[in-house]
Design an enzyme around this catalytic site. Sequence first.
Site, mmCIF file in Angstrom:
data_model
loop_
_atom_site.group_PDB
_atom_site.id
_atom_site.type_symbol
_atom_site.label_atom_id
_atom_site.label_comp_id
_atom_site.label_asym_id
_atom_site.label_seq_id
_atom_site.Cartn_x
_atom_site.Cartn_y
_atom_site.Cartn_z
ATOM 1 N N GLY A 17 0.815 -1.223 0.000
ATOM 2 C CA GLY A 17 0.000 0.000 0.000
ATOM 3 C C GLY A 17 0.845 1.268 0.000
ATOM 4 N N ALA A 20 3.175 2.229 3.289
ATOM 5 C CA ALA A 20 4.420 1.457 3.349
ATOM 6 C C ALA A 20 5.409 2.023 2.334
ATOM 7 C CB ALA A 20 4.132 -0.006 3.059
ATOM 8 N N ASP A 179 -0.222 8.811 15.684
ATOM 9 C CA ASP A 179 -0.679 10.121 15.225
ATOM 10 C C ASP A 179 0.601 10.774 14.724
ATOM 11 O OD1 ASP A 179 -1.113 12.915 15.083
ATOM 12 O OD2 ASP A 179 -2.934 12.657 16.256
ATOM 13 N N HIS A 180 0.783 10.827 13.418
ATOM 14 C CA HIS A 180 2.116 11.184 12.934
ATOM 15 C C HIS A 180 2.509 12.620 13.291
ATOM 16 C CE1 HIS A 180 0.002 12.937 9.497
ATOM 17 N NE2 HIS A 180 1.114 13.549 9.178
ATOM 18 N N LYS A 184 6.425 14.851 14.721
ATOM 19 C CA LYS A 184 7.046 16.018 14.080
ATOM 20 C C LYS A 184 7.946 16.734 15.088
ATOM 21 C CE LYS A 184 3.307 16.807 10.770
ATOM 22 N NZ LYS A 184 3.848 16.516 9.446
ATOM 23 N N HIS A 242 -4.946 15.061 14.998
ATOM 24 C CA HIS A 242 -3.787 15.957 14.983
ATOM 25 C C HIS A 242 -4.042 17.297 15.675
ATOM 26 C CE1 HIS A 242 -2.715 12.951 12.162
ATOM 27 N NE2 HIS A 242 -3.217 13.512 11.084
HETATM 28 C C1 BG6 Z 1 -3.298 12.739 7.502
HETATM 29 C C2 BG6 Z 1 -4.604 12.981 6.817
HETATM 30 O O1 BG6 Z 1 -3.508 12.189 8.771
HETATM 31 O O2 BG6 Z 1 -2.598 13.963 7.625
HETATM 32 C C3 BG6 Z 1 -4.398 13.620 5.471
HETATM 33 O O3 BG6 Z 1 -5.305 11.763 6.661
HETATM 34 C C4 BG6 Z 1 -3.554 14.864 5.596
HETATM 35 O O4 BG6 Z 1 -5.625 13.933 4.851
HETATM 36 C C5 BG6 Z 1 -2.289 14.572 6.396
HETATM 37 O O5 BG6 Z 1 -3.213 15.282 4.298
HETATM 38 C C6 BG6 Z 1 -1.524 15.842 6.688
HETATM 39 O O6 BG6 Z 1 -0.290 15.503 7.206
HETATM 40 P P1 BG6 Z 1 0.950 16.445 7.004
HETATM 41 O O7 BG6 Z 1 2.049 15.774 7.754
HETATM 42 O O8 BG6 Z 1 1.209 16.528 5.520
HETATM 43 O O9 BG6 Z 1 0.568 17.772 7.559
#
Ligand code: BG6
Length: 495
Positions: A17, A20, A179-180, A184, A242
Amino acid sequence: MNDVQPKATIVIFGATGDLAKRKLFPSIYKLYQKGKLAEQFAVVGVARRPHTDESFRHYVKETIEEATKQELIDEKFISHFYYHSLDATNTQSYEQLNELLTRVEEQFHIPGNRIFYLAMAPEFFGTITSHLKSEGLTATNGWTRLVIEKPFGHDLQSAQRLNEEIRQSFSEEQIFRIDHYLGKEMVQNIEVIRFANAIFEPLWNNRFIANIQITSSETLGVEDRGRYYDHSGALRDMVQNHMLQMVALLAMEPPIKLTTDDIRSEKVKVLRALRPMTHDDVETYFVRGQYGRGIVRGQQVVGYREEHSVDPNSNTETFVAGKLMIDNFRWAGVPFYIRTGKRMTEKSTKIVVQFKDVPMNLYYRTSEHVHPNLLVIHIQPDEGITLHLNAKKSGESMKTTPIKLDYCNNCIDGINTPEAYEKLLYDCMRGDATNFTHWDEVAASWSFVDPISEVWANTKAVDFPNYEAGSMGPKKADELLQKDGFHWWPLNGTM
Ligand code: BG6
């Protein structure tokens, strides 16, 4: 926790996907390059699609080369990758996967430590986790952990159901919910800015702060994610996770110690102190938007309803602005304004803390503008902090002029901030869950967001599309602040 070179097998479900490909493989490669992974690691890709180890390695190599724009010469690295084609509902398929894992562990001397990373649609989470347990994949001599991506449910009820399913096989301590944004660099810096500087913390409350603004704007539209996004919308996609995580980090009390549990418990308290939205409040406190056609960075783009896999009459919001009140002693009366959307003017995430004016400003008469003091935390694409102050305009007797003290993290030569995923994967391998969301945080966030989505689901937005692609969102989002005598601070270079 302090294992500098963790020894583990990362089993990636959804290995063919997008996630990955774009994030996980390049992050693993960077960790390897930096010496954070020794030779005692392996990656087992799992997906439906047939692949041999060879063809999978070739695919991984290509994706890393594409992401890093470098030729991948390290054949040794790529030899740590294996593939298993899985039918998620077939017991035998898990047994075969377990055999492969055992073989790989022997080969690379990995002491049974396994990360199961579910980089796929959540409808399979329950089936997969229950098979992992029943077929013995979690019964090893080492540790086992589960990493899951959002969306974690669609509302509180579905999130609870999902959580219960997963908890049949993994304990809360074993679950790492990504939660990426928490990976950051500058989001992680919020705590340091607040708690390691004597000059901010005494002012960090309702006596000195007028409002806090958090904007996360994107220029991209929904790309090829229309099917997912049209059922999600910006509220679930960005706010529930986020944006609320950033609010929690900005508003939490100093934790007793910098341990995972202490930090999480302070964050949960903030989320619980958010003033709940009644259905009647939603209209006053929240604004939704959907983009129409427009020009983004010089390119004509289509409106949301014309995007691929999107309902041509869609009522889904691609923009949200909101005013959040935190009903506790520190924050009573201070609005936290949040704003996020797709197809906006620029890609930028920034936090602006606006301080109250001095009680009696002696320079009002002599100066045209006395700028409020602002602390700007630049999350992306630039990373840094700016403090806006007033100084004397040189020469002219008593006039003031705004000045800026700037710190730019990624402007310093040699600092190449690691990708969020790189940090989070490494944290997970070392067992540090601080930058992952605990179930209590997920539940509190859904409780806050649910009444808003209920109102929006039940009332059609008659003015959609209500902002032009390439703009900063609907006018109503500006009015939200104007009503309180504030305005959004611009995101461009002047900040
Ligand atoms: C993701 C969302 O969690 O975060 C996306 O599903 C969004 O829709 C993205 O584009 C934004 O992440 P970043 O790191 O580009 O701000």
